[in-house]
Design a protein around this motif. Structure first.
Motif, PDB file in Angstrom:
ATOM      1  N   ALA A  97      -8.277  -3.022   6.014  1.00  0.00           N
ATOM      2  CA  ALA A  97      -6.717  -2.244   6.333  1.00  0.00           C
ATOM      3  C   ALA A  97      -5.761  -3.121   6.579  1.00  0.00           C
ATOM      4  O   ALA A  97      -4.525  -3.067   6.061  1.00  0.00           O
ATOM      5  N   TYR A  98      -5.923  -4.148   7.445  1.00  0.00           N
ATOM      6  CA  TYR A  98      -4.989  -5.217   7.508  1.00  0.00           C
ATOM      7  C   TYR A  98      -4.576  -6.112   6.409  1.00  0.00           C
ATOM      8  O   TYR A  98      -3.711  -6.482   5.985  1.00  0.00           O
ATOM      9  N   GLU A  99      -5.762  -6.401   5.489  1.00  0.00           N
ATOM     10  CA  GLU A  99      -5.633  -6.980   4.391  1.00  0.00           C
ATOM     11  C   GLU A  99      -4.802  -6.387   3.223  1.00  0.00           C
ATOM     12  O   GLU A  99      -3.921  -6.766   2.625  1.00  0.00           O
ATOM     13  N   PHE A 100      -4.945  -5.013   3.396  1.00  0.00           N
ATOM     14  CA  PHE A 100      -4.245  -4.261   2.505  1.00  0.00           C
ATOM     15  C   PHE A 100      -2.776  -4.131   2.721  1.00  0.00           C
ATOM     16  O   PHE A 100      -1.701  -4.075   2.004  1.00  0.00           O
ATOM     17  N   TYR A 101      -2.380  -3.946   4.106  1.00  0.00           N
ATOM     18  CA  TYR A 101      -1.094  -4.028   4.618  1.00  0.00           C
ATOM     19  C   TYR A 101      -0.413  -5.570   4.129  1.00  0.00           C
ATOM     20  O   TYR A 101       0.710  -5.342   4.013  1.00  0.00           O
ATOM     21  N   VAL A 102      -1.040  -6.444   4.424  1.00  0.00           N
ATOM     22  CA  VAL A 102      -0.522  -7.820   4.344  1.00  0.00           C
ATOM     23  C   VAL A 102      -0.210  -7.868   2.653  1.00  0.00           C
ATOM     24  O   VAL A 102       0.682  -8.688   2.456  1.00  0.00           O
ATOM     25  N   SER A 103      -1.048  -7.399   1.815  1.00  0.00           N
ATOM     26  CA  SER A 103      -1.094  -7.693   0.481  1.00  0.00           C
ATOM     27  C   SER A 103      -0.069  -6.501  -0.241  1.00  0.00           C
ATOM     28  O   SER A 103      -0.181  -6.658  -1.311  1.00  0.00           O
ATOM     29  N   GLY A 104       0.440  -5.837   0.574  1.00  0.00           N
ATOM     30  CA  GLY A 104       1.450  -4.724  -0.040  1.00  0.00           C
ATOM     31  C   GLY A 104       0.464  -3.438  -0.559  1.00  0.00           C
ATOM     32  O   GLY A 104       0.777  -2.892  -1.436  1.00  0.00           O
TER      33      GLY A 104
END
Length: 367
Positions: A97-104
């Motif tokens: 979820a954090y990765e998705f948030y960082v990658s837009g």
């Protein structure tokens, strides 16, 4: 409840689990940090890096040896797999979820499926292999109990010879990153326990561990030099978990901790507290997203040619282990708060009842 006497008795293996995880983090520093790949034989720190890498390569093998050694006395429970899956799922979900948030929020179907089915998609190779290993454990334990000691000895020697001594393609098991190798280590540990082997002093096994590490380093040097003239020597890979000398190195360290006596009740309690957190350390720091970001920030290869290389590695490894252990303890408290252990027990019993019904069905018997 576990008595204080049992805690002391098992604290040595708990300590080995902690040491093994520190070794795994150290190995990842060298491998994922690009140090071992970039190191050349003419570099001043080449020998230091490879010696530390060899000393730490035994982490995974020792983890499985501990499991195999204790597993023969433990009862198989589906609730353990349920809890383990929930642990992996939650950690993977939060980090993704954090990765998705960082990658837009660049989300692909494969990444979503990997979050839901982390074992099937091998988000962590170790956990995928361990799940299969644990599912097979009732059969493995049954085999150990049915065989005579002499038969178990012959089977263990045969398995080690086939999968560790003979580097043939037909026995290729992904350099030891495989459930088959876990099963081999299980039989080794089970035989050690049943035959009551490896009873020398701790210092004797630690001496053997250091001596074997130096021998493996010498083998690595010979392979590195000869590979310039003939690439066939590259079939000898000291980084393989099932390389025969690496296997013996793992057994030596396991034997040292097996015979270790921890007299302090406080230290034994600390080992017992810390050991269950080690799996979370692995799941957090070696997550696919975290791995790339973590070692990119630490950049071990940038410090490889510095005189304080070892100090940098030590500080980073301890820091990564400590932070991940703290986060894992926080996850444990949240699971306890929301009653996840009780939920796992209930789901485990239902799965067990379903499996019992399926295998007692007359349709199965007709098959």
């Amino acid at each position: 409840m576990i008595s204080m006497e049992n805690k002391k008795r098992l604290a040595n293996l708990d300590l080995l689990k902690v040491v093994s995880m520190v070794m795994i983090v150290c190995h990842h520093y060298l491998v994922h940090g690009g140090v071992l790949e970039a190191a050349k034989i003419t570099d001043a720190n080449f020998y230091v890096a490879w010696l530390i890498g060899i000393l730490s390569i035994v982490g995974v093998n020792c983890f499985v040896l501990c499991s195999g050694y204790l597993m023969t006395e433990n009862r198989f429970r589906f609730s353990k797999l349920v809890y383990l899956w929930l642990q992996i799922f939650v950690i993977n979900l939060v980090l993704r979820a954090y990765e998705f948030y960082v990658s837009g929020f660049d989300i692909s179907a494969q990444k979503l499926l990997a979050v839901i089915f982390p074992i099937s998609f091998q988000e962590y190779w170790y956990m995928s292999a361990y799940f299969a290993f644990y599912l097979l454990s009732p059969l493995l334990i049954w085999i150990v109990n049915k065989l005579t000691l002499q038969q178990l000895k012959k089977l263990t020697i045969a398995l080690v010879a086939i999968f560790a001594l003979i580097p043939n393609q037909w026995t290729k098991i992904d350099r030891g990153y495989h459930v088959v190798w876990f099963c081999v280590l299980f039989f080794v540990a089970a035989y050690i326990r049943r035959a009551d082997l490896l009873k020398k002093r701790v210092r004797a096994y630690l001496g053997e561990y250091l001596m074997l590490a130096v021998i493996i380093l010498a083998v690595k040097l010979v392979v590195t030099v000869l590979s310039d003239y003939n690439e066939v020597v590259n079939i000898i890979n000291v980084k393989n978990y099932n390389f025969i000398l690496t296997f013996l190195l793992s057994v030596a360290l396991f034997a040292a901790f097996k015979n270790m006596k921890i007299k302090s009740a406080r230290f034994a309690g600390f080992c017992t507290f810390l050991a269950p957190l080690t799996l979370g350390v692995y799941l957090i720091h070696d997550n696919n997203y975290v791995r790339e970001a973590l070692w990119g920030i630490i950049a071990p290869v940038d410090f490889f040619d510095k005189p304080y290389f070892v100090l940098h590695m030590l500080v980073c490894v301890v820091a990564v282990f400590s932070v991940c252990a703290f986060l894992e303890y926080f996850r444990y408290l949240l699971f306890k708060l929301f009653g996840i252990p009780q939920l796992s027990e209930k789901l485990g019993k239902k799965i067990q009842a379903f499996v019992d019904r399926v295998f007692s069905s007359k349709k199965i018997e007709r098959l």
